[in-house]
Write a protein that holds these residues in place. Structure first.
Motif, short mmCIF file in Angstrom:
data_model
loop_
_atom_site.label_atom_id
_atom_site.label_comp_id
_atom_site.label_asym_id
_atom_site.label_seq_id
_atom_site.Cartn_x
_atom_site.Cartn_y
_atom_site.Cartn_z
N THR A 57 0.83 -1.21 0.00
CA THR A 57 0.00 0.00 0.00
C THR A 57 0.86 1.25 0.00
N ARG B 244 2.26 1.86 -3.49
CA ARG B 244 1.24 2.42 -4.38
C ARG B 244 0.91 3.87 -4.02
N PHE C 82 1.23 7.35 -6.46
CA PHE C 82 0.11 8.23 -6.77
C PHE C 82 0.33 9.65 -6.26
N LYS D 49 -16.04 0.12 -7.13
CA LYS D 49 -15.21 -0.87 -6.46
C LYS D 49 -15.73 -2.28 -6.72
N PRO E 106 -10.12 -3.13 -5.91
CA PRO E 106 -9.28 -2.01 -5.45
C PRO E 106 -8.12 -1.68 -6.38
N ASP E 107 -7.45 -2.69 -6.95
CA ASP E 107 -6.29 -2.41 -7.78
C ASP E 107 -6.67 -1.68 -9.06
N VAL F 122 -7.83 1.94 -8.24
CA VAL F 122 -6.72 2.88 -8.05
C VAL F 122 -6.06 3.21 -9.38
N THR G 160 -5.85 6.89 -10.90
CA THR G 160 -4.57 7.47 -11.31
C THR G 160 -4.65 7.94 -12.75
N SER H 56 -11.30 11.31 -8.93
CA SER H 56 -10.14 10.42 -8.92
C SER H 56 -9.49 10.39 -7.55
N VAL I 118 -8.93 6.93 -5.19
CA VAL I 118 -7.62 6.41 -4.82
C VAL I 118 -7.42 6.49 -3.31
N SER J 192 -9.45 3.92 -1.35
CA SER J 192 -8.96 2.56 -1.57
C SER J 192 -7.66 2.31 -0.82
N LEU J 193 -6.75 3.28 -0.85
CA LEU J 193 -5.48 3.13 -0.14
C LEU J 193 -5.70 3.09 1.36
#
Length: 544
Positions: free
Chosen positions: A240, A243, A247, A295, A300-301, A304, A308, A337, A341, A344-345
């Protein structure tokens, strides 16, 4: 947490859950409403202090220092704040901090009201209030799992993001109206009074009783060391953080350059700048409504990655914007956006952490967040000065897209289906000597008898076990094979003190127990033999 390679699968297309399901829990709803009120007051203070500084000092550098004084404490103090959040009663800690913040806020309001405020005093109070926010941020985030059950954690995090953006959209605009109608001191007083909302909510709230036996709290320095060690050996948390850097470093470009886009590129005034900021907040609120559906469809991946890519589109649009409409459209995309992100993070960090280290893990996320934003802002400002505003935006957009590919192998929320509750299955050690709490270091050995044909599989599983030991407090770990006795292996690990080893007993999770039980299956008929050795003369401080 370090898990076996065969982790529970996390579906990339989880079912959509309403973002507002967290409000079914009364404690969450009350504290959410109170924090929104307090955050509106904080944003009013930020707007008013920036406006006041323009009247106290015309120098642009001095005016810009208001933002520095507000954000720098978050980078400086988040890590010790996270250690404090894990070692003290979170509710009492937050109440105490909010009371102190209220006193500081009231003192600053009184100085403005009495016309005694100076640029240096204003910067000092802004720094103090920022430091208070930094010290409370990990504790605020770490109480979220105490307000809602685990199944509603993602919805709660999303709702908190909505609250932040609602206050961001309302606070500055309301601050401007209040200054015009009631004078410059009014937002400062409102900020002080708004803190009573969270103080009252915290006094009303009663957190659930903690599980397990209570040991003496960790010392601050030791708690920070253990927190760093946990992060190093927690692959879900590390993923995490990687990532997050990819971002926030590039997303910082539009936050840093937006005032210049508004003034120099679109040729607007402060009203346009406020409108652009408000559009980001509105976009974030709108994005929160769509977040559960997105989602559920993307996971999640991919969510994100999509956020991004949306941020890259924002940067390109801002790079070519010459009309207000295009700038506003870009900022709406930026807000959607950003919430996709950030939420989710944040959820990915939350589900990767057991309760005992939650504050420290969240503090590391906050530090990475603000560190990447600070470093990125400095870089994009330099590039804009040398190459121009459009070019800086385009380079940041390209970097954001490249970051998706470079960090794709670090998966998010991979710990969502893992049981991080304490297993409490380690038996209490039986000792024949005095073992005071601070005596150490402690050497623990575990002897295994492994069937010869299972040797290689055992060593692979032992690697996972080693990461568990280190993540939960061991500063050294290894496994040895007896050269004279085939099938005899000795696992060794060291901890700083006897008390720290007892804490290890409480940190082992149900997921860890699965790994340990699997290792026992490699053994012959005998159970692993555990032995404890305590240094005869050295102290725990000498162990490093």
């Amino acid at each position: 947490m370090s898990m076996p390679d065969q982790k529970p699968a996390v579906s990339s297309a989880a079912p959509a859950v309403s973002a507002w399901v967290a409000f079914h829990h009364g404690a969450f709803a009350v504290i959410w409403a109170a924090t929104v009120v307090a955050n509106v007051g904080s944003w009013m203070y930020n707007a008013a202090s920036g406006w006041l500084m323009t009247g106290l000092a015309a120098d642009p550098f001095t005016v810009s220092m208001v933002q520095v004084a507000s954000s720098l404490p978050m980078f400086l103090f988040a890590l010790p704040a996270g250690a404090l959040a894990d070692t003290v009663d979170k509710r009492r800690f937050l109440i105490g901090c909010e009371v102190v913040l209220t006193v500081f806020a009231a003192a600053s309001a009184a100085l403005v009201w009495l016309d005694l405020m100076t640029p240096s005093i204003l910067l000092a109070f802004t720094f103090l209030l920022g430091a208070g926010a930094a010290f409370t941020a990990p504790a605020w985030q770490s109480i979220v799992p105490l307000l809602v059950p685990k199944r509603d954690l993602a919805a709660a995090v999303t709702s908190n993001g909505v609250g932040v953006n609602i206050s961001r959209a309302i606070g500055p605009a309301l601050g401007g109206v209040v200054i015009g109608g009631l004078g410059i001191a009014a937002p400062f007083w409102i900020n002080a009074l708004s803190n009573f909302a969270v103080i009252g909510a915290l006094l009303w709230w009663r957190p659930p009783a903690s599980q397990g036996d209570r040991l003496p709290p960790e010392r601050l320095t030791g708690a920070m060391v253990v927190g760093f060690r946990h992060a190093r050996f927690n692959p879900d948390l590390r993923a995490t953080l990687v990532r997050a850097v990819a971002f926030f470093f590039f997303a910082s470009a539009y936050w840093a350059l937006l005032p210049l886009v508004s003034r120099n590129q679109i040729a607007g005034g402060p009203e346009l700048y406020g409108l652009l900021l408000g559009a980001i907040g509105v976009g974030a609120v709108l994005g929160a409504f769509a977040l559960p559906t997105l989602k559920g469809a993307l996971g999640p991946d991919r969510l994100v990655a999509a956020g991004t890519a949306g941020t890259a589109a924002t940067l390109i649009l801002l790079g070519i914007a010459r009309q207000p409409a295009l700038g506003i459209a870009a900022c709406l995309i930026a807000g959607i956006s950003w919430i996709a992100v950030l939420a989710s993070l944040n959820v990915s960090v939350q589900v990767s952490l057991p309760d005992w280290v939650r504050g420290r893990g969240l503090a590391m996320f906050v530090t990475v967040f603000f560190g990447a934003m600070t470093a990125g802002s400095a870089l994009w400002g330099q590039l804009a000065s040398r190459l121009g505003l459009p070019e800086a935006h385009f380079i940041a957009a390209a970097g954001a897209l490249l970051g998706i590919a470079l960090t794709w192998r670090w998966k998010l929320q991979s710990g969502a289906g893992v049981d991080l509750a304490p297993s409490m299955h380690w038996p209490a050690p039986v000792l024949a000597i005095d073992a005071s709490a601070d005596r150490g270091p402690v050497l623990v050995t575990v002897e295994y008898r492994i069937e010869p044909h299972k040797r290689d599989a055992f060593l692979i599983a032992a690697g996972d076990l080693g990461r568990q030991r280190r993540r939960d407090g061991a500063y050294a770990w290894d496994v040895f094979e007896d050269a004279a006795d085939s099938g005899r292996f000795l696992e060794t690990f060291m901890v700083a003190s006897w008390l720290e080893h007892l804490r290890q007993h409480q940190r082992v999770t149900n997921a860890d127990r699965i790994v340990q039980d699997a290792i026992r299956e490699f053994g012959a008929a005998t159970e692993p033999k555990v032995t404890h050795f305590i240094a005869a003369q050295r102290s725990s401080e000498a162990s490093g």
